[in-house]
Design an enzyme around this catalytic site. Sequence first.
Site, PDB file in Angstrom:
ATOM      1  CG  ASP A  79      80.108 157.520  75.164  1.00  0.00           C
ATOM      2  OD1 ASP A  79      79.670 158.088  75.568  1.00  0.00           O
ATOM      3  OD2 ASP A  79      79.572 156.245  75.039  1.00  0.00           O
ATOM      4  CD  GLU A 141      73.731 157.095  75.509  1.00  0.00           C
ATOM      5  OE1 GLU A 141      72.757 156.635  75.912  1.00  0.00           O
ATOM      6  OE2 GLU A 141      74.711 156.706  74.525  1.00  0.00           O
TER       7      GLU A 141
END
Length: 381
Positions: A79, A141
């Site tokens: 991400d 994350e």
Amino acid sequence: MLPKFDEMLTQLVGEPSVSSTTPEIDRSNLRVIEHLANWLDDLGFETHLMTLPDAPHKANLVATSGSGEGGLVLAGHTDTVPFDESKWQTDPFTVTERDDRLYGLGTCDMKGFFPVAIEAASTFDAKKLNAPLTIVATSDEESSMAGARHLAQSGTPKADYAIIGEPTGLKPIYAHKGIAFMSIGLQGASGHSSNPDLGCNALDSMHKVMGELIAFRQELAQEFTNPAFEVQVPTMNLGCMHAGDSPNRICSHAELQIDMRLLPGMDTDTIIERLQERLQQVIKHCGTSLTLNTHYPPVPPFETDIQGDLVQLLAMQSGNAPGTVAFGTEGHFLQSLGMETAIFGPGSIDQAHQPNEYLAREQIAPAEEILRQVIARYCVG
Ligand SMILES: [Zn+2]
């Protein structure tokens, strides 16, 4: 055939995968995972998709080559942070090269690590590995760390060593602070400002709370220090506050958001409990009620032995002394699976979370060469 580095990076960056606790901008990471799974599949890795229990549009990828005991994990997150398109000089989802820099959202933090890891892995024949090489790609994350939490809960992956390829400029990182975002809410009662007895003022209570927070911060700084960090003490930032609506009304509600960064060795839950008790104590006679909530579960501090085999190997291979960083990673979660974990990757954190993020091309070849050395040491033996 494995695509070339630039082609892989272009495809990964081209798939928007912003993660955010704001649902309107949060995106799935499945397209990024699919690219990685396809490439690794072609290289003979066994790929395993782990859908997150509470989020069917999010997944981790665990891809393993070779078998046996021990081995190495190369891990990264799929991400990116949200972005401000108006401040970008190029399209954030198109990799654009200029002055030997590859611009694009997530190029350094950290989609660029995957082609580095995959190219390094591709030079090894699976049959010659006597310990498994695992590439892990996580989700979320940058927001909740739900992907890494899910790995830790599932007991996957298992290996002796793990590298998280966050952008450290090829410097091995053995420790970072933890991060906890919290909201402190105070509920009082409104009333006409002319008579304080008509209500219960949440801002008056907040004044006491803020005094106590600052006192607590000073105590923690005296109790805990670590000279390995640039900021050697735990920190607490009083970041923003929302309260009240009018000068002539008793303020009925106030909310303060703080950011606490604890040193390795400090237990996050214990510190938050201590904080909560003290705040409850200080407002006891105010008539307000206090709630303390974490925005999402805190990221625990991370530290591994600076003399550990992996940290020392990365230091020797890179020529960079091991150090600490000010940002948080998934380090704690991989470490909790029993792996000696170090943070080490190409690119600079200075370019991360910024418009015009880029990965310097000069970092790529050395990063791949170092990963090849580490794979050879732990998986070929
Ligand atoms: Zn990152």
